[in-house]
Design an enzyme around this catalytic site. Structure first.
Site, PDB file in Angstrom:
ATOM      1  N   LYS A 104       2.943  25.840 -47.063  1.00 29.34           N
ATOM      2  CA  LYS A 104       2.032  24.874 -46.828  1.00 29.34           C
ATOM      3  C   LYS A 104       1.443  25.036 -45.295  1.00 29.34           C
ATOM      4  O   LYS A 104       2.252  25.438 -44.489  1.00 29.34           O
ATOM      5  CB  LYS A 104       2.757  23.650 -46.781  1.00 29.34           C
ATOM      6  CG  LYS A 104       3.146  23.257 -48.378  1.00 29.34           C
ATOM      7  CD  LYS A 104       3.615  21.669 -48.256  1.00 29.34           C
ATOM      8  CE  LYS A 104       4.123  21.276 -49.853  1.00 29.34           C
ATOM      9  NZ  LYS A 104       2.998  21.303 -50.598  1.00 29.34           N
ATOM     10  N   ARG A 136       8.056  21.016 -60.864  1.00 27.46           N
ATOM     11  CA  ARG A 136       7.917  21.171 -62.045  1.00 27.46           C
ATOM     12  C   ARG A 136       9.149  22.453 -62.840  1.00 27.46           C
ATOM     13  O   ARG A 136       9.735  22.035 -63.777  1.00 27.46           O
ATOM     14  CB  ARG A 136       6.471  21.580 -62.839  1.00 27.46           C
ATOM     15  CG  ARG A 136       6.202  23.183 -62.233  1.00 27.46           C
ATOM     16  CD  ARG A 136       4.737  23.255 -62.411  1.00 27.46           C
ATOM     17  NE  ARG A 136       3.816  22.671 -61.159  1.00 27.46           N
ATOM     18  CZ  ARG A 136       2.496  22.646 -61.061  1.00 27.46           C
ATOM     19  NH1 ARG A 136       1.934  23.054 -62.046  1.00 27.46           N
ATOM     20  NH2 ARG A 136       1.957  21.684 -60.359  1.00 27.46           N
TER      21      ARG A 136
HETATM   22  N1  BES Z   1       5.338  18.136 -52.996  1.00 25.42           N
HETATM   23  C1  BES Z   1       3.959  18.768 -53.547  1.00 25.42           C
HETATM   24  C2  BES Z   1       2.972  17.614 -53.727  1.00 25.42           C
HETATM   25  C3  BES Z   1       2.653  16.371 -52.931  1.00 25.42           C
HETATM   26  C4  BES Z   1       1.743  16.513 -52.118  1.00 25.42           C
HETATM   27  C5  BES Z   1       3.489  15.438 -52.753  1.00 25.42           C
HETATM   28  C6  BES Z   1       1.310  15.690 -51.058  1.00 25.42           C
HETATM   29  C7  BES Z   1       3.290  14.411 -51.635  1.00 25.42           C
HETATM   30  C8  BES Z   1       1.986  14.578 -50.997  1.00 25.42           C
HETATM   31  C9  BES Z   1       4.116  19.550 -54.604  1.00 25.42           C
HETATM   32  O1  BES Z   1       5.554  20.389 -54.690  1.00 25.42           O
HETATM   33  C10 BES Z   1       3.163  20.653 -54.185  1.00 25.42           C
HETATM   34  O2  BES Z   1       3.154  21.344 -53.568  1.00 25.42           O
HETATM   35  N2  BES Z   1       2.247  20.645 -55.214  1.00 25.42           N
HETATM   36  C11 BES Z   1       1.105  21.547 -55.122  1.00 25.42           C
HETATM   37  C12 BES Z   1       0.702  22.151 -56.669  1.00 25.42           C
HETATM   38  C13 BES Z   1       0.050  23.419 -56.636  1.00 25.42           C
HETATM   39  C14 BES Z   1       0.635  24.518 -55.917  1.00 25.42           C
HETATM   40  C15 BES Z   1      -0.395  23.713 -58.072  1.00 25.42           C
HETATM   41  C16 BES Z   1      -0.026  20.678 -54.671  1.00 25.42           C
HETATM   42  O3  BES Z   1      -0.183  19.486 -54.977  1.00 25.42           O
HETATM   43  O4  BES Z   1      -0.777  21.338 -53.774  1.00 25.42           O
HETATM   44 MN    MN Z   2       5.181  21.886 -53.525  1.00 24.25          MN
END
Ligand code: BES
Ligand code: MN
Ligand code: ZN
Length: 499
Positions: free
Chosen positions: A277, A351
């Protein structure tokens, strides 16, 4: 080491600002009438205010005239401060509006009143009529703070006046303390919060037995996860120096009427893994176990609320770290139950851990209903913002029950679709499923995430709450304070109390 003191309190912690007595102490509800209700020097007095209600104290003018003078309508959240005679001097009284007197109005009124006690030693609040539990809940939650340092200022002590409402006050306090526990766990930095630490806190705050109920627990460490073939939890946790855990908490009341399984995402930190990230997104990711915290806090409050249904909580805890041992985009993993998944993006980790827990619950626990709670997708806050939680459900009645519980508890839910048309998004050329959509033909990241989870729920009634938008607040406002919200605790406790 500077540790927030309430995190370390045994069994039921209190938000620092919850100003409770020693653990388990009865709510300080005093009777009105015996002694005169008058504001002291360091304390403040608050009294409900409506034009047609006889006030509890002597006011300088009739209520209706005061309302008109301050151009107030008596709405929930409205407060006017009026001078009153106090011995030889002048005191101040807060008159607070109660609006239409519903639970949500009183919750808002309670929060507004409590916020005005900031900087005071004590705030005595004459309780309103109506759903006092919601009022108490709002007042206590509004004073919640989390700090990792010695605090210089003592939080205000709330004292509720009106002993006929003692039960309602106690109920509001139980719910507020459960929310405070979820917030504490979620606000705790990840340098402290390993999966093993989370498991210890879970046991400490839940396991026990009492009159007609029992809570037992099991924790799978990495060895047990390997022999149990929890391939999703292991794959996500393999890059971290703090290994993963699966936590199972079993609440068994005597003569239980059914069995609910709650599953929480317990990612103690989400770097994204090798699909790293950017900093601005990563800095909030200590809160990625908010769903797990909700499950722990809910389990901890069931006995006090006299919930009659059997509840099993599962928290799939892992740190999604960036390291040489981490899983790689394109790795293929085997989830609990044998399904293979091509991990095209290691940041879609929630997931993977949830799939193991759901498949385990389906195979081994025979629940009537499963509900998972997870900060699953950033996309959900684009769809619904920070004020609405998302519910995806395979069962219309279940969705309706949860939405109704959300309305009653002040945690609003919005139903999202599980459309079959988007299922092909998760096709993989090398495995049974892919963990993200390879292309961009379908989009809708929150829906495809929910569809991925559905694959592991068997044919059982199941709901998925995506709380990525509502799990964290950017400001102190109403019942929320900056940081973790504990969203889900109130709604699930309301839902389970009604079942
Ligand atoms: N933990 C994140 C989602 C999240 C984002 C929670 C912002 C709280 C605030 C999750 O694990 C994630 O990174 N999801 C990705 C999914 C994508 C890679 C398909 C996302 O939301 O970008
Ligand atoms: Mn994530
Ligand atoms: Zn995550």
């Amino acid at each position: 080491m500077p540790i927030s003191p309430h995190v370390l309190l045994p069994r039921v912690p209190y938000g620092q600002g919850l100003s409770a007595g020693p653990s388990g102490a009865a709510a300080p509800v005093t009777s009105q009438g015996a002694e005169p209700v008058a504001p002291g020097a360091a304390e403040l007095l608050a009294v409900p205010f409506s034009p047609d209600r006889e006030p509890e104290i002597e006011l300088p003018l009739p209520p209706a005239a005061l309302l008109a003078h301050y151009e107030a309508k008596g709405e929930a959240g409205e407060i006017v401060e009026v001078p009153v005679a106090n011995g030889d001097g002048v005191g101040r009284v807060l008159l607070y509006g109660v609006g239409d007197g519903t639970a949500s109005a009183l919750r808002k009124a309670g929060a507004a009143v409590a916020r005005r006690g900031k900087g005071k030693e004590a705030l005595r609040i004459v309780l309103p009529e109506g759903p006092v539990a919601a009022f108490t809940e709002g007042a206590l939650l509004a004073t919640y703070t989390f700090r990792m340092s010695e605090t210089t200022s003592e939080p205000v002590r709330l004292e509720f006046v009106g002993e006929e409402a003692a039960d309602e006050v106690a109920r509001g306090r139980v719910v507020a303390e459960a929310v405070a526990l979820a917030r504490d766990l979620t606000n705790t930095p990840s340098s402290v919060k390993s999966p093993a630490w989370l498991a210890e806190r879970a046991l400490e705050h839940t396991v026990g037995e009492g009159d007609g109920w029992k809570i037992s627990a099991r924790v799978w460490d990495e060895e047990a996860l390997k022999s149990g073939r929890f391939g999703g939890i292991l794959a996500v946790g393999q890059g971290s120096v703090t290994p993963p855990r699966l936590i199972r908490l079993s609440y068994e009341p005597e003569g239980a009427t059914g069995h609910v399984v709650l599953v929480g995402k317990g990612i103690t930190y989400d770097t994204g893994g090798l699909s790293l990230k950017p900093t601005d997104n990563m800095k909030f990711m200590k809160t990625d176990m908010a769903g797990g915290a909700v499950v722990i806090a809910v389990l901890g409050a069931l006995a006090s609320l006299g919930v009659r249904v059997r509840v099993t909580g599962l928290v799939a805890a892992a740190e999604n770290a960036f390291s040489g041992a981490a899983q790689r985009p394109s790795d293929v993993i085997t989830q609990y139950g044998g399904r293979t998944v091509e991990v095209l993006n290691t940041d879609a980790e929630g997931r993977l851990v949830l799939a193991d827990a759901l498949a385990y619950a389906d195979a081994e626990l025979d629940p009537d209903v499963m509900v998972d709670v997870a900060t699953l997708t950033g996309a959900i806050s684009i769809a619904l913002g920070k004020g609405l939680g998302a519910v995806f459900a395979s069962d219309d009645a279940l969705a309706a029950e949860l939405i109704e519980a959300g309305e009653g508890s002040g945690e609003q839910l919005w139903r999202m679709p599980l459309i079959d048309d988007y299922v092909p998004a998760l096709e993989s050329s090398v495995a049974d499923l892919s963990n993200i959509e390879a292309g961009s033909a379908y989009g809708a990241g929150s829906i495809t995430a929910a569809l991925f989870l559905r694959e592991f729920t068997g044919k059982r009634p199941w709901a998925h709450l995506d709380i990525a938008g509502v799990g964290r607040s950017g400001a102190d406002e109403g019942v929320l304070s900056k940081g973790a919200t504990g969203y889900g605790v109130r709604l699930l406790l309301e839902w389970l109390s009604r079942r």
